[in-house]
Each structure stands twice: as C-alpha cells, then as structure tokens.
Motif scaffolding. Sequence first.
Motif, PDB file in Angstrom:
ATOM      1  N   VAL A   1      -2.879   3.718  -1.673  1.00 56.47           N
ATOM      2  CA  VAL A   1      -3.263   2.970  -2.649  1.00 56.47           C
ATOM      3  C   VAL A   1      -2.736   1.635  -2.890  1.00 56.47           C
ATOM      4  O   VAL A   1      -1.528   1.402  -2.435  1.00 56.47           O
ATOM      5  CB  VAL A   1      -2.646   3.755  -4.166  1.00 56.47           C
TER       6      VAL A   1
ATOM      7  N   TYR B   1      -0.572   4.784 -10.890  1.00 54.82           N
ATOM      8  CA  TYR B   1      -0.175   5.439  -9.501  1.00 54.82           C
ATOM      9  C   TYR B   1      -0.295   7.018  -9.365  1.00 54.82           C
ATOM     10  O   TYR B   1      -0.801   7.547  -8.610  1.00 54.82           O
ATOM     11  CB  TYR B   1       1.299   5.137  -9.042  1.00 54.82           C
TER      12      TYR B   1
ATOM     13  N   ALA C   1      -3.853   7.890  -9.208  1.00 54.69           N
ATOM     14  CA  ALA C   1      -4.802   7.292  -8.199  1.00 54.69           C
ATOM     15  C   ALA C   1      -4.773   8.179  -7.078  1.00 54.69           C
ATOM     16  O   ALA C   1      -3.820   9.312  -6.725  1.00 54.69           O
ATOM     17  CB  ALA C   1      -4.014   6.167  -7.703  1.00 54.69           C
ATOM     18  N   GLU C   2      -5.987   8.019  -6.393  1.00 55.18           N
ATOM     19  CA  GLU C   2      -6.341   8.528  -5.264  1.00 55.18           C
ATOM     20  C   GLU C   2      -6.266   7.576  -3.779  1.00 55.18           C
ATOM     21  O   GLU C   2      -6.296   6.538  -4.252  1.00 55.18           O
ATOM     22  CB  GLU C   2      -7.805   9.239  -5.208  1.00 55.18           C
ATOM     23  N   ALA C   3      -6.090   8.177  -2.640  1.00 58.94           N
ATOM     24  CA  ALA C   3      -6.082   7.182  -1.665  1.00 58.94           C
ATOM     25  C   ALA C   3      -7.678   6.461  -1.594  1.00 58.94           C
ATOM     26  O   ALA C   3      -8.492   6.846  -1.928  1.00 58.94           O
ATOM     27  CB  ALA C   3      -6.115   7.980  -0.299  1.00 58.94           C
TER      28      ALA C   3
ATOM     29  N   GLU D   1       0.971  -0.970   0.099  1.00 58.62           N
ATOM     30  CA  GLU D   1       0.075   0.095   0.174  1.00 58.62           C
ATOM     31  C   GLU D   1       0.786   1.045  -0.100  1.00 58.62           C
ATOM     32  O   GLU D   1       1.858   1.181   0.768  1.00 58.62           O
ATOM     33  CB  GLU D   1      -1.007   0.061   1.249  1.00 58.62           C
TER      34      GLU D   1
ATOM     35  N   ASP E   1      -7.902   3.798  -3.709  1.00 58.70           N
ATOM     36  CA  ASP E   1      -7.778   3.088  -5.110  1.00 58.70           C
ATOM     37  C   ASP E   1      -7.144   1.897  -5.167  1.00 58.70           C
ATOM     38  O   ASP E   1      -6.161   1.730  -4.157  1.00 58.70           O
ATOM     39  CB  ASP E   1      -7.240   3.991  -6.183  1.00 58.70           C
ATOM     40  N   THR E   2      -7.279   1.060  -6.171  1.00 56.78           N
ATOM     41  CA  THR E   2      -6.421  -0.303  -5.939  1.00 56.78           C
ATOM     42  C   THR E   2      -5.766  -0.336  -7.507  1.00 56.78           C
ATOM     43  O   THR E   2      -6.716  -0.245  -8.393  1.00 56.78           O
ATOM     44  CB  THR E   2      -7.556  -1.590  -5.810  1.00 56.78           C
TER      45      THR E   2
ATOM     46  N   ARG F   1      -7.817   0.308 -10.799  1.00 55.92           N
ATOM     47  CA  ARG F   1      -7.261   0.787 -12.196  1.00 55.92           C
ATOM     48  C   ARG F   1      -6.554  -0.570 -12.465  1.00 55.92           C
ATOM     49  O   ARG F   1      -5.715  -1.094 -11.830  1.00 55.92           O
ATOM     50  CB  ARG F   1      -5.823   1.747 -11.705  1.00 55.92           C
TER      51      ARG F   1
END
Length: 473
Positions: free
Chosen positions: A327, A416, A419-421, A323, A423-424, A353
């Motif tokens: 993310v 990445y 991505a926002e906190a 993590e 997300d996977t 994602r």
Amino acid sequence: MRPGFDLEGKRVMVVGLARTGLASALFSAAYGAHVTATDDRTEAELSESAMRLRDAGVALELGGIREASVLAQDLIVVSPGVPANIPALAAARKKEIPVWSEIELAWRYLRGKLVAITGSNGKTTTTSLVAHILRTSTIPAHVGGNIGTPLLSFVERSSDTDVTVAEVSSFQLETIDAFRPEIGVLLNLTPDHLDRHTTFEEYAAAKMRMFANQLERDWAVLNADDPEVTKRTPAKSKLCWFSRQKRVAVGAFLLNDSIMFRNEGFEVELAKRSQIPLRGEHNLENVLAACAASYLAGATPAAIAEGVKTFQAVEHRLEFVAEIAGVEFFNDSKATNVDAAAKAIEAFPSGLRVILGGKDKGAPYTPLVPLLKERARQILLIGAAAPKIADDLAELGMAMPIERADTLERAIHLAYRSAEAGDTVLLAPACSSFDQFENYEHRGQTFKQIVQHLAEESQAGATASAAPQPEKG
Ligand code: ADP
C-alpha cells in the motif's frame, strides 16, 4: 528604470509582524526610515521578533492597529496575512498614503530580472523548478516571495545579471503599485480563498494585477488550456502560452514526447515529457510553464532538459512517503483547495483511499464526485469541514464507504486496515489545516510521522512473525 523609493527619513508603518513584516520593518529601519510596527499580538506573543525590532530602533504598537498612527505615516507596508481592506488601511488610502506589500518595496530596490509566478495552484512547484533550471543553466537565481524568504532579503546581494524568481500570491498582488516583473506567469485560475476575496471576479482581478504595469517588451506566460485565463489576457504584454493540448503560436507545447518552444515560427525542443519526475497532469502544466519562463529568462535548452530531469517534488506536494505491504502513501497536504485535491486524485487511476477535510474555504466539494467515483474505493473525513463534505459527496455513499474518521491518525489507520496491496492512501484534504494543525506543513509532517510509525510497526510485526516461535506447553 524602476521608480525606486527613498526610505531615508520617511515615516513607515509595517502592519503584521510575521516573517515578511519583520523583514520589511528591519529593512526600512536599516535604510533610514522611522519605523513603527504593529500587530494584533502582544509583545509577549511576539517575543524574539519584538526584541529584534526594538534593537533596530523600531517603535512597537501592539495589540491592534490604531488609525491615528496609520494616518501619520508616509508609507504603510502590509503583510500578506493582513486583509488589505481593514478600515485603518482604507482610511490611509483615502488620505492617499501608499499601502504596499513587501514585494512592491523589494522590487523597487532589487537589481536584475524578475520572474514572478502566480496562480491558484502550482506556484511553489513552478517557482522551485524555474530556479532549479536557471541554476542548472549557471544563471544566478534567488528564490523567494510567498514560498518563504521575503524578497527584501535579496536586495543586498542582487546584481544586474541575477534573476529573482518570486512566488506571488493574490494577497500580495492586491497591494502593489508599480511592481512589474519582466516575466510574469499565471498558472491557472480556480476558486480559492473565497473566505477572504469576496467573489471569484475580485480574486481573479487581484491575480491579473501581476501584468497591470508590464510594458510591451515584458512577457506574460499564460495557461492556454484554462478558459478563466484565456478570457482575461493582459493588454500590453507580449503573450507566451503553454498548453498540454495544442500547439501554440508562441510558447511551450507538447509534440509527442517533446516539450517544444515556438516563437516566430521557429521551434526548439526544451525537454522530454517522459523524463519529468513528477506525477500528474497538473505537474505537466507546471513543467510546461517553467520551461517557457526559464527559456525566456535565458536558460539554454540543454539546461532546461537537465533541470526538468533532475528536479525533485517539493515536500507536501504529491510527495511519496512509504509503501507498507504493497500500500503506497502519498502526502499532498498542500492540496488546500478543491481544485488541487482534484488534481492530486487525477494523478492516480484507481485504488485510492482519500483523506479529505480540515477547515472549509467556502467552495463546494461536488467537483470531486466524478473523479472519486472513478478512482477511489474509500473516503475518510477529518476536521471541521467533514459534515459539509459528507453532504456534498452524499451520492458517492452508494459506491464506497465515506467514513468520519475525525483525526488524521484514525483516518490513516482506517484506510490502511481496509487497504489491499496495490491501493494508495492519499492525503489531499481540499481544505486548509488550521482547525487541527498549525499549518499545512504541520499536517503533512504529522501524516508522514504516523505513516512512518505504521511502517515500523508493520516491519516489527513481520519480523516477529518470521522469527521462530517459542514452543508451547
Ligand atoms: P501553490 O504554491 O500555488 O499552493 P504548490 O506547488 O504548492 O502550489 O501545489 C499546491 C497543491 O496544488 C499541490 O497539493 C498540488 O497537488 C496541486 N497542484 C500543483 N500544481 C497544480 C496545477 N498546475 N493545477 C492544479 N493543481 C496543482
């Protein structure tokens, strides 16, 4: 009684000299056969294997298979990597020379019970879990087949009280003769390997060969929720079903939080659903199948519950990697077909994602559209299949970016960066890996390394920005 097979003095040719072929040739030589081993590769390419074979008295015919030599044999053992329909092997069959896979030969020598597991997806996970449960129940278990260790390597060690748990592929099943597991498991049937099996029917028929030699006392463990499975039930075997959706007449099913087993009207709890440490509904199916198979193989309910609880995801199968700044990164490099990728996507409700692509295997990617629409925010395409995937997913372009990232490294960075906190980032390629990697393991390891590197960079960045800055001026 198994039919056995006396190798002593027989002329045996082994076709294909990867791990399984090497084991077959060395085994046959050790049991007194006159062995010839052949491979498309040259002696230099085979290097150490060639030396080991020569030391064992095996004759080598390298750089391609020769029909004249094939026709002079008593038995051909063909490796899973070699198509069973190449002309030289067709010619051997025409002359009634048996053409077997290694699992056929091994089965004739192995002692104890055999649990064999096949299906389009979930084989490795289920095979590992069955073995883990049996061992938890103090039943000596060997694990092998398609999962890594050839079955022949257990022959010397096997005894009548052991259980061999074998992962078996459609390629291996194509070339069996009398092979007969006491417990055969078919997890699911979805299009895969259509680059090698010409049609879905042919592929499904190869999988169903698992049950072809079963007797009335043997078990077929089958997925009651898969219509492709239920419409092809084996004729002779005792049927044991598993289902996520309904109570079955005989087999494993869910009752609230309990995984139950039912037989002859009697029901017993085998495990708790809430204690399954693996993500995704597909893994629930694998667990149900594994509970049923290991119960039939003699594991106790208490050991099954404990085994399920203590099992860990197999590497490259929805494996949590790291993590970074909220993310999460998951490695499902083993999702080498569309159905497996769909199952991986389904294991996450939103914020995905998804990295897709690699070497195309022939099936359409369109089944992913509704899932991605619901759960994904971005698609990143890598490898040779990118243009085809982009075409198949075109309608998604309205809802989210579909980016041609080309390489895995770029895909991870692009994902990445956006991505926002919460997300996977999920690697679930739906393709094989051979265009850019040696195999799916190499692809998964590369993914993990890049993610680890990113984690270190972000850690270093965080430390640097937290450290007191030198005064300016
Ligand atoms: P196999 O050995 O059949 O390839 P694995 O256990 O290695 O199966 O899993 C392969 C991939 O298939 C994984 O990436 C996983 O996401 C997916 N998968 C696992 N179990 C199932 C299942 N029961 N149904 C569909 N997909 C699955």
